[in-house]
Scaffold this motif. Structure first.
Motif, PDB file in Angstrom:
ATOM      1  N   SER A 183       0.181  15.990   3.925  1.00  0.00           N
ATOM      2  CA  SER A 183      -1.079  16.021   3.141  1.00  0.00           C
ATOM      3  C   SER A 183      -1.154  16.860   2.014  1.00  0.00           C
ATOM      4  CB  SER A 183      -2.054  16.393   4.328  1.00  0.00           C
ATOM      5  OG  SER A 183      -2.112  15.794   5.430  1.00  0.00           O
ATOM      6  N   ASN A 184      -1.914  16.338   0.759  1.00  0.00           N
ATOM      7  CA  ASN A 184      -1.946  17.301  -0.184  1.00  0.00           C
ATOM      8  C   ASN A 184      -3.346  18.183  -0.098  1.00  0.00           C
ATOM      9  OD1 ASN A 184      -4.361  15.598  -0.673  1.00  0.00           O
ATOM     10  ND2 ASN A 184      -3.027  14.088  -1.852  1.00  0.00           N
ATOM     11  N   LYS A 186      -6.440  17.893  -1.277  1.00  0.00           N
ATOM     12  CA  LYS A 186      -7.573  17.132  -1.352  1.00  0.00           C
ATOM     13  C   LYS A 186      -7.828  16.517   0.395  1.00  0.00           C
ATOM     14  CE  LYS A 186     -10.213  13.141  -3.079  1.00  0.00           C
ATOM     15  NZ  LYS A 186     -10.246  12.016  -4.071  1.00  0.00           N
ATOM     16  N   GLN A 187      -6.845  15.928   0.936  1.00  0.00           N
ATOM     17  CA  GLN A 187      -6.498  15.708   2.228  1.00  0.00           C
ATOM     18  C   GLN A 187      -6.752  16.678   3.170  1.00  0.00           C
ATOM     19  OE1 GLN A 187      -2.753  13.597   2.199  1.00  0.00           O
ATOM     20  NE2 GLN A 187      -3.886  11.580   1.857  1.00  0.00           N
ATOM     21  N   THR A 188      -6.288  17.773   3.130  1.00  0.00           N
ATOM     22  CA  THR A 188      -6.192  19.079   3.686  1.00  0.00           C
ATOM     23  C   THR A 188      -7.637  19.556   3.943  1.00  0.00           C
ATOM     24  OG1 THR A 188      -4.052  19.694   3.569  1.00  0.00           O
ATOM     25  CG2 THR A 188      -5.170  21.156   4.381  1.00  0.00           C
ATOM     26  N   LYS A 191     -10.311  16.742   5.633  1.00  0.00           N
ATOM     27  CA  LYS A 191      -9.772  16.556   6.928  1.00  0.00           C
ATOM     28  C   LYS A 191      -9.734  17.487   7.953  1.00  0.00           C
ATOM     29  CE  LYS A 191      -7.515  11.984   5.853  1.00  0.00           C
ATOM     30  NZ  LYS A 191      -8.424  11.214   6.536  1.00  0.00           N
TER      31      LYS A 191
END
Length: 281
Positions: A183-184, A186-188, A191
């Protein structure tokens, strides 16, 4: 003498009923009934004390007198409510909390800003409202815009601190697991970290509800058009019309309670998964 006896009897009866309800299993009915009975008991005691001791209405009007003034002044009270709560407090609340949330995201993305912006925010939060309100009136005029500016200053720092703290609530193991999944940032953020920060974010939102209302009302003491809750309170105090002052206080209390309750209900729907929202068995 009769009013005093009636007040004592009412207090003892309310005490007895609440004592019995408090020993019952906690249900939605008991959770609502106990504060309602307690509040009604206080109102009856207030009425009995004013009438029994013949307190001057200038010092403390009876609840019945406040109720009569409230019922006969609904158009004025509504006008003041719209000016102060809807235009001043709500607009400043949305702008201040929104700006604080976005600033917290920037601080989280660039950690060096935390050492620079948070001390400045702490300094701004320490500024006295009675000093800032006249300045905002000079900058933005006598209408609701200056009150909204005061509210922005009052709610910004509590919301900022809570959001920054919430974004740091996840532990290293959870963040390492997200990185393991590739995960990058933004995803971290979306989410993992933002969901975990929601209890902190709503804590800041709930604190800011009362600050926004207080800021808007107090700011109106330093200049406003001929409407608004703060304007009405200061004017009616000068006329010794304390029943109207108390009617405005009732409106402010109801508005603040509904405002806080609405944010709390939204919190329950968003953070239903959090342990604080689970009903105790």
């Amino acid at each position: 003498m009769g009013w005093i006896v009636f007040g004592i009897v009412t207090w003892l009866l309310g005490w007895r009923i609440n004592s019995c309800l408090s020993h019952q299993p906690r249900t939605r009915f008991t959770a609502l009934a106990v504060p309602v009975i307690f509040g009604l008991t206080i109102v009856v005691l207030w009425e009995c004390a004013v009438r029994g001791f013949e307190i001057n209405p200038v010092l403390l009007p009876a609840p019945t007198a406040i109720a009569v003034t409230f019922a006969t002044s609904i158009p004025t009270l509504w006008q003041d409510f719209v000016q102060t709560v809807i235009k001043g407090a709500m607009s400043g609340y949305i702008l201040g909390c929104g700006a604080a949330f976005l600033t917290a995201l920037v601080i989280d993305r660039f950690p060096f800003l935390q050492r620079g912006l948070l001390p400045v925010g702490n300094f701004v939060a320490a500024l006295p409202i009675i000093g800032m309100a006249p300045i905002m009136v000079m900058w933005f005029g006598f209408d609701w815009q200056s009150k909204a500016a005061v509210v922005v200053i009052m709610v910004f720092f509590p919301m900022l601190v809570n959001t920054v703290e919430g974004l740091q609530a996840t532990d290293h193991m959870q963040r390492d697991l997200m990185r393991t999944y590739g995960s990058n940032y933004k995803q971290t953020l979306f989410k993992l970290r933002l969901p975990a920060a929601m209890p902190f974010v709503f804590n800041g939102l709930k604190i800011s509800t009362t600050l926004a209302l207080i800021g808007a009302i107090v700011a109106e003491f330093f200049g406003s058009p001929i409407k608004g809750m703060g304007f009405r309170i200061s004017t009616e105090v000068g006329r010794l019309a304390l029943d109207m002052v108390w009617a405005e206080i009732v409106v402010a209390a109801l508005a603040g309670s509904l405002f806080y309750g609405g944010v709390a209900l939204l919190e329950k729907s968003v953070t239903f998964w959090h342990p604080s929202q689970r009903k105790s068995r």
